[in-house]
Design an enzyme around this catalytic site. Structure first.
Site, mmCIF file in Angstrom:
data_model
loop_
_atom_site.group_PDB
_atom_site.id
_atom_site.type_symbol
_atom_site.label_atom_id
_atom_site.label_comp_id
_atom_site.label_asym_id
_atom_site.label_seq_id
_atom_site.Cartn_x
_atom_site.Cartn_y
_atom_site.Cartn_z
ATOM 1 C CE LYS A 40 -3.850 -2.550 1.904
ATOM 2 N NZ LYS A 40 -4.661 -3.099 3.336
ATOM 3 C CD GLN A 84 -3.183 -4.299 6.298
ATOM 4 O OE1 GLN A 84 -3.163 -3.368 5.609
ATOM 5 N NE2 GLN A 84 -3.875 -5.644 6.026
ATOM 6 C CG ASP A 107 -9.583 -0.231 5.016
ATOM 7 O OD1 ASP A 107 -9.457 -0.550 3.927
ATOM 8 O OD2 ASP A 107 -8.971 -0.421 5.824
#
Ligand code: NAD
Length: 276
Positions: A40, A84, A107
């Site tokens: 990422k 994460q 997200d």
């Protein structure tokens, strides 16, 4: 390519003096999480998004983690916050997802964004979860018609299956969600025009579950115990003979997910600067 499109938009923002910055929070030392975070960050630098990593020890408390998120929420220089997952045992993921400001929730897991996705209220201002959003984008870019098609999604997680079913519904597919308690799974899958596997089990989808000419999207990312290679949920070699279109693993949905994270970070930056 999506990444190129994002790169152009980020460059345009820079000309106006606006930077886009993603905070990436990783807790503990899970190797898969580390590899996702690295990929990422690398993609951020490719498209011109700043990324700042916050690597926390696996002994971090819920309070410390939430305090960090609060700081990032308040920091005007931070446009997106990504924590994460999975978090180490003992940390409450749902509380963490709720703590992130919805407009920085790249997200798309905050209940506010999920609610906008579910009801369609202010849908265009919501942030969509990267993997399901990526699957829809992939189908559209491949000119695969979704409207009126029977889409079967195997898996009902909050990260993939459930939001993907909602997005497919929004695109006017007729949607069936299958899960671990579904009876006659094979028969149901066999009626799918679009079959999506988000199960987490290697070679779960076999050729006898797929209708001739169906579109097969493999979301799975699993490590094969014998070869140690990354494999999807679909038995690719046999299913590709039946399907009219199939996504590979590695490739396919995985890179699309990272590209959509970039798109979401750009979107969050535009949203916070009143540019939407
Ligand atoms: P999860 O474990 O949260 O959910 C799995 C789902 O599969 C559950 O809803 C369960 O009901 C269903 N399931 C399990 N066994 C089943 C069975 N025998 N029959 C029917 N359904 C069954 O997993 P997840 O987070 O949704 O991820 C699924 C897969 O997708 C994993 O391999 C994961 O690594 C991968 N993934 C990939 C990306 C990507 O970027 N490509 C992103 C997220 C997850």
């Amino acid at each position: 390519m999506i990444k190129d499109e994002v790169k152009i938009e980020i460059a345009k923002l820079k000309e106006k003096g606006i930077e886009s910055t993603l905070a990436v929070v990783i807790v503990g030392d899970d190797p898969a999480s580390r590899s996702y975070v690295n990929s990422k960050k690398k993609t951020c630098s490719e498209v011109g998004i700043n990324s700042i990593e916050y690597a926390l020890d696996s002994t971090t408390t819920q309070e410390d983690l939430e305090n960090l998120i609060e700081r990032l929420n308040q920091d005007p220089k931070i446009n997106g916050i990504l924590v994460q997952l999975p978090l180490p045992n003992g940390l409450d993921e749902a509380r963490v997802c709720k703590k992130i400001l919805p407009q920085k929730d790249v997200d798309g897991f905050h209940p506010m964004n999920v609610g906008m996705l579910t009801t369609g209220i202010d849908f265009e201002y919501s942030i969509k979860p990267c993997t399901p959003f990526g699957v829809i984008e992939l189908l559209k870019r491949e000119n695969i018609e979704i409207r009126g098609k029977h889409a079967v999604v195997i898996g009902r997680s909050n990260i993939v299956g459930k939001p993907l079913a909602l997005l497919l519904l929004r695109e006017n597919a007729t949607v069936t969600i299958c899960h671990s308690h579904t009876k006659n799974l094979k028969e149901i899958c066999k009626t799918a025009d679009i079959l999506v596997a988000a199960v987490g089990k290697p070679k779960f989808v076999t050729a006898d579950m797929v209708k001739e000419g169906a579109v097969v999207i493999d979301v799975g990312i699993n490590r094969d115990e014998t070869s140690k290679k990354i494999v999807g949920d679909v038995d690719f070699e046999v299913v590709k003979e039946v399907a009219s279109y199939i996504t590979p693993v590695p490739g396919g949905v995985g890179p699309m997910t990272v590209a959509m994270l970039m798109k979401n970070t750009l979107f969050a930056t535009l949203l916070q600067n009143g540019l939407l």
